[in-house]
Design an enzyme around this catalytic site. Structure first.
Site, PDB file in Angstrom:
ATOM      1  N   ASP A   1      14.950 -10.130 -20.499  1.00  0.00           N
ATOM      2  CA  ASP A   1      15.855 -10.830 -21.362  1.00  0.00           C
ATOM      3  C   ASP A   1      16.671 -10.727 -22.205  1.00  0.00           C
ATOM      4  OD1 ASP A   1      17.310  -9.526 -18.138  1.00  0.00           O
ATOM      5  OD2 ASP A   1      16.486 -11.561 -17.539  1.00  0.00           O
TER       6      ASP A   1
ATOM      7  N   HIS B   1      23.370  -9.229 -17.402  1.00  0.00           N
ATOM      8  CA  HIS B   1      22.618 -10.008 -16.593  1.00  0.00           C
ATOM      9  C   HIS B   1      23.483 -11.232 -16.589  1.00  0.00           C
ATOM     10  CE1 HIS B   1      19.116 -12.878 -16.396  1.00  0.00           C
ATOM     11  NE2 HIS B   1      20.108 -14.197 -16.929  1.00  0.00           N
TER      12      HIS B   1
ATOM     13  N   SER C   1      26.173 -11.210 -20.043  1.00  0.00           N
ATOM     14  CA  SER C   1      25.820 -10.250 -20.721  1.00  0.00           C
ATOM     15  C   SER C   1      25.651  -9.486 -20.695  1.00  0.00           C
ATOM     16  CB  SER C   1      24.576 -11.432 -21.449  1.00  0.00           C
ATOM     17  OG  SER C   1      25.043 -13.054 -21.856  1.00  0.00           O
TER      18      SER C   1
ATOM     19  N   ASN D   1      21.437  -2.837 -20.191  1.00  0.00           N
ATOM     20  CA  ASN D   1      21.203  -4.388 -18.694  1.00  0.00           C
ATOM     21  C   ASN D   1      22.027  -5.067 -18.707  1.00  0.00           C
ATOM     22  OD1 ASN D   1      19.953  -5.551 -16.350  1.00  0.00           O
ATOM     23  ND2 ASN D   1      19.392  -7.321 -17.876  1.00  0.00           N
TER      24      ASN D   1
HETATM   25  C1  GAR Z   1      24.545  -9.119 -10.759  1.00  0.00           C
HETATM   26  O1  GAR Z   1      24.750 -10.201 -11.004  1.00  0.00           O
HETATM   27  C2  GAR Z   1      23.619  -8.179 -12.217  1.00  0.00           C
HETATM   28  O2  GAR Z   1      24.180  -9.706 -13.043  1.00  0.00           O
HETATM   29  C3  GAR Z   1      22.406  -9.028 -11.522  1.00  0.00           C
HETATM   30  O3  GAR Z   1      21.959  -8.640  -9.914  1.00  0.00           O
HETATM   31  C4  GAR Z   1      23.384  -8.512  -9.676  1.00  0.00           C
HETATM   32  C5  GAR Z   1      24.199  -6.971  -9.178  1.00  0.00           C
HETATM   33  O4  GAR Z   1      24.637  -6.973  -7.824  1.00  0.00           O
HETATM   34  N1  GAR Z   1      21.095  -8.907 -12.279  1.00  0.00           N
HETATM   35  C6  GAR Z   1      20.184  -9.505 -12.472  1.00  0.00           C
HETATM   36  O5  GAR Z   1      20.310 -10.675 -12.017  1.00  0.00           O
HETATM   37  C7  GAR Z   1      19.144  -9.009 -13.143  1.00  0.00           C
HETATM   38  N2  GAR Z   1      18.528 -10.192 -13.738  1.00  0.00           N
HETATM   39  P1  GAR Z   1      25.342  -5.394  -7.962  1.00  0.00           P
HETATM   40  O6  GAR Z   1      23.695  -5.022  -7.205  1.00  0.00           O
HETATM   41  O7  GAR Z   1      26.659  -5.913  -7.203  1.00  0.00           O
HETATM   42  O8  GAR Z   1      25.270  -4.616  -9.702  1.00  0.00           O
END
Ligand code: GAR
Length: 199
Positions: free
Chosen positions: A150, A114, A141, A112
């Site tokens: 997480d 994060h 991360s 994942n």
């Molecule tokens: C990203 O910033 C990712 O790190 C976060 O959601 C966004 C997705 O953007 N993920 C989380 O918060 C998971 N807990 P994307 O759809 O443009 O890749």
């Protein structure tokens, strides 16, 4: 497109925009890359990332979680990944907690990304929390997924400066750029190492 036996097949799970998925996909098309994207799957049939993946010729699967138990939804996502031959799962903005049965079935094979410097700021609103704490740096991360949110082993991190006047949105944009650089490298290194070790 037939699977490339020289590359590890990865299913990417998304819920929204899919910009990290796109970063993983485009990096996979550079030589040499030890992984390929076998499937992009989502709990959100309207996720823009699904349309992007389809336009790029990547198989997609969508199943809303509404009306299903967590176990039923996880199982359907996992079956789709298996049908497409995936050996790894990369969560990329997948805003669902995976149940322990799913995590156990794919133990050590789910990564994942994060948007915080774990172990800081697990869960949501990471950038607002970093700003409220007065942090001078933020980041992202890549970690192994366990049944705890997480919480799995961190395998890679990237740091960005918090700038004067930053808002949660401006910081999120800067961190997202770092995510796009970090995730493909971390995934390639992780699956490449596992492959070399015969896992
Ligand atoms: C990203 O910033 C990712 O790190 C976060 O959601 C966004 C997705 O953007 N993920 C989380 O918060 C998971 N807990 P994307 O759809 O443009 O890749």
């Amino acid at each position: 497109m037939p699977a490339d036996p020289r590359r590890e097949p990865v299913a990417v799970f998304i819920s929204g925009t899919g910009s990290n998925m796109a970063a993983l996909l485009y990096a996979s098309r550079m030589e040499p890359c030890p992984y390929e994207i076998a499937l992009v799957a989502s709990n959100n049939p309207a996720a823009p990332g699904l349309a992007l993946a389809a336009a790029e010729g990547v198989p997609t699967f969508a199943l809303s979680h509404r009306g299903l138990t967590r176990h039923e939804h996880d199982a359907a996502m996992g079956k789709a990944a298996e049908r497409h031959g995936a050996r790894w799962i990369a969560l990329a903005g997948y805003m669902r907690v995976l149940g322990s049965a799913f995590v156990d079935a794919w133990a050590g094979r789910i990564l994942n990304i994060h948007p915080s410097l774990l172990p800081l700021y697990k869960g949501l609103d990471t950038h607002a929390r970093a700003l409220a704490a007065g942090d001078r740096e933020a980041g992202c991360s890549v970690h192994l997924v366990t049944a705890e949110l997480d919480d799995g082993e961190v395998i890679a991190q990237a740091r960005v400066a918090v700038l004067p006047g930053d808002t949660a949105d401006s910081l999120a944009r800067r961190v997202l750029i770092a995510e796009h650089q970090l995730y493909p490298r971390a995934l390639a290194r992780f699956v490449g190492t596992a492959r070399a070790e015969g896992c």
